[in-house]
Design a protein around this motif. Structure first.
Motif, mmCIF file in Angstrom:
data_model
loop_
_atom_site.group_PDB
_atom_site.id
_atom_site.type_symbol
_atom_site.label_atom_id
_atom_site.label_comp_id
_atom_site.label_asym_id
_atom_site.label_seq_id
_atom_site.Cartn_x
_atom_site.Cartn_y
_atom_site.Cartn_z
ATOM 1 N N ALA A 87 20.557 23.054 -8.771
ATOM 2 C CA ALA A 87 19.231 22.757 -9.789
ATOM 3 C C ALA A 87 19.136 21.471 -9.923
ATOM 4 N N GLU A 88 18.112 20.901 -10.237
ATOM 5 C CA GLU A 88 18.038 19.567 -10.496
ATOM 6 C C GLU A 88 18.316 19.376 -12.034
ATOM 7 N N VAL A 89 19.022 18.385 -12.533
ATOM 8 C CA VAL A 89 19.295 18.064 -13.942
ATOM 9 C C VAL A 89 17.917 17.641 -14.451
ATOM 10 N N CYS A 90 17.240 16.828 -14.040
ATOM 11 C CA CYS A 90 15.967 16.639 -14.517
ATOM 12 C C CYS A 90 14.932 16.774 -13.402
ATOM 13 N N GLN A 162 15.565 9.326 -11.725
ATOM 14 C CA GLN A 162 15.446 10.703 -10.742
ATOM 15 C C GLN A 162 16.741 10.655 -9.991
ATOM 16 N N VAL A 163 17.042 9.561 -9.273
ATOM 17 C CA VAL A 163 18.351 9.638 -8.700
ATOM 18 C C VAL A 163 19.552 9.508 -9.176
ATOM 19 N N TYR A 164 19.585 9.173 -10.328
ATOM 20 C CA TYR A 164 20.816 9.133 -11.032
ATOM 21 C C TYR A 164 20.806 10.648 -11.639
ATOM 22 N N ALA A 165 19.917 11.136 -12.149
ATOM 23 C CA ALA A 165 20.127 12.460 -12.660
ATOM 24 C C ALA A 165 20.332 13.483 -11.654
ATOM 25 N N ASN A 166 19.735 13.377 -10.325
ATOM 26 C CA ASN A 166 19.493 14.483 -9.585
ATOM 27 C C ASN A 166 20.380 14.532 -8.098
ATOM 28 N N THR A 167 21.300 13.178 -7.962
ATOM 29 C CA THR A 167 22.090 13.098 -6.989
ATOM 30 C C THR A 167 23.435 12.924 -7.278
ATOM 31 N N PRO A 168 24.483 12.988 -6.600
ATOM 32 C CA PRO A 168 25.806 12.490 -6.637
ATOM 33 C C PRO A 168 26.212 11.286 -6.677
ATOM 34 N N MET A 169 25.293 10.545 -6.404
ATOM 35 C CA MET A 169 25.666 8.927 -6.229
ATOM 36 C C MET A 169 25.920 8.425 -7.683
ATOM 37 N N GLN A 170 27.145 7.875 -7.921
ATOM 38 C CA GLN A 170 27.510 7.374 -9.074
ATOM 39 C C GLN A 170 27.332 6.127 -9.603
ATOM 40 N N ARG A 171 26.558 5.454 -8.775
ATOM 41 C CA ARG A 171 26.039 3.984 -9.392
ATOM 42 C C ARG A 171 24.603 3.931 -8.860
ATOM 43 N N VAL A 172 23.699 3.980 -9.850
ATOM 44 C CA VAL A 172 22.368 3.576 -9.469
ATOM 45 C C VAL A 172 21.689 2.572 -10.461
ATOM 46 N N ARG A 173 21.012 1.709 -9.602
ATOM 47 C CA ARG A 173 20.515 0.312 -10.279
ATOM 48 C C ARG A 173 18.995 0.184 -10.069
ATOM 49 N N GLY A 174 18.398 -0.467 -11.307
ATOM 50 C CA GLY A 174 16.790 -0.633 -10.765
ATOM 51 C C GLY A 174 16.750 -2.156 -11.450
ATOM 52 N N GLN A 197 23.078 15.924 -20.537
ATOM 53 C CA GLN A 197 24.642 15.684 -20.058
ATOM 54 C C GLN A 197 24.729 15.335 -18.603
ATOM 55 N N VAL A 198 25.422 14.155 -18.406
ATOM 56 C CA VAL A 198 25.694 13.602 -17.055
ATOM 57 C C VAL A 198 27.002 12.938 -16.838
ATOM 58 N N SER A 199 27.709 13.145 -15.672
ATOM 59 C CA SER A 199 29.148 12.838 -15.902
ATOM 60 C C SER A 199 29.517 11.389 -16.318
ATOM 61 N N LYS A 200 30.775 11.145 -16.790
ATOM 62 C CA LYS A 200 30.959 9.741 -17.444
ATOM 63 C C LYS A 200 31.289 8.962 -16.290
ATOM 64 N N ASP A 201 31.475 9.456 -14.951
ATOM 65 C CA ASP A 201 31.793 8.573 -13.648
ATOM 66 C C ASP A 201 30.505 7.948 -13.421
#
Length: 296
Positions: A87-90, A162-174, A197-201
């Motif tokens: 399920a999507e976080v957001c 959307q990518v930060y919340a809903n994918t396993p990628m740990q670094r997202v930049r804009g 809540q999102v993983s601290k990693d």
């Protein structure tokens, strides 16, 4: 998850028990095995109880054995399904609450500005891809937690978030040039953090800067709704992506000038705020020899 011809341990236990219980009558024992095995294989493909109701009621099947198999397998199947489609976080409701109806904010005004002939107006015109189309793009990409996603021209931060919340990628930049939009993106990200809540990693980095001057060389996936980029920005995009030996994907709504990047094709029929129809195309490139797009 077991392959299509493997049975899980609980299934093997049921089959073994059935055979032992009816060992004196081998032929009749096999008659128990095949209905159970068939039901289990059906369950692997269709975990919904309604999908196997007809099979369970077929004459000649052992309802008791089949129902026992279904009961034992119901919990593992639920876990498998969840892990395959988390399920999507957001989701849409969450994104709408944070960003409002960002898909059509003053859409006619945006289109009027975009199609004007003022390069300065075009550069500052706001437009974005919709959440549905972001999902369509992500489904075509192969990515891992170690991938770094960068949105160039990230606007109010909706794609990055959307990518930060809903994918396993740990670094997202804009990276966004216009200060007001960057401030909006920071506010939206903070609102998301207060309620989810999102993983601290994981981290989301929102930068107010010029895509030609900021350092995004660690990116493995680059996304850009670049229709409003001027020629200078497009040339920077081409050059910096060509120099990035780790670049798996560049997804851009404006085709690159001649480039050494390998074209992976186009993603069509995407929805954006600057078009009234699902008719926008994004071009996809890579700098790696073995990368491909996933099937739609």
């Amino acid at each position: 998850m077991a392959s299509s011809i493997d049975l899980p341990c609980s299934a093997m236990a049921i089959l073994t028990t059935c055979k032992r219980a009816r060992r004196p009558a081998r032929t009749r024992g096999l008659a128990w095995v095949w209905p159970v095995a068939s039901a289990l294989l059906l369950l692997r493909h269709s975990p919904e109880p309604s999908a196997i109701a007809g099979f369970l009621l077929q004459p000649g099947s052992s309802r008791r054995a089949l129902l026992s198999a279904a009961a034992l397998l119901s919990q593992p199947l639920a876990k498998d399904t969840a892990s395959a489609s988390p399920a999507e976080v957001c989701d849409d409701s969450c994104l709408s609450k944070i960003f409002g109806n960002f898909a059509n904010p003053n859409s006619q005004e945006e289109r009027d500005i975009f199609f004007s002939f003022s390069e300065e107006s075009i550069t500052y015109a706001y437009g974005t891809i919709t959440p549905k189309s972001v999902r369509s793009v992500l489904k075509r990409l192969e990515f891992e937690p170690s991938d770094v996603f960068t949105d160039l021209g990230s606007g109010i931060g909706n794609v990055a978030l959307q990518v930060y919340a809903n994918t396993p990628m740990q670094r997202v930049r804009g990276i966004e040039f216009v200060k007001e939009r960057h401030n909006d993106a920071m506010r939206h990200a903070e609102e998301f953090r207060r309620t989810h809540q999102v993983s601290k990693d994981k981290e989301i980095l929102l930068v107010n800067g010029d895509v030609c001057k900021e350092d995004w060389s660690d990116s493995t996936i680059v996304f850009s709704s670049s229709m409003c980029f001027d020629d200078r920005a497009m040339e920077c995009l081409r050059r910096l992506c060509e120099e990035n030996s780790k670049l798996k994907y560049l997804v851009t709504s404006r085709e690159l000038p001649p480039t050494t990047l390998r074209s992976l094709g186009v993603l069509e029929s995407l929805e954006t705020s600057w078009s009234t129809r699902s008719d926008v195309t994004y071009w996809v490139y890579t700098n790696l020899p073995d990368v491909k797009l996933r099937n739609a």
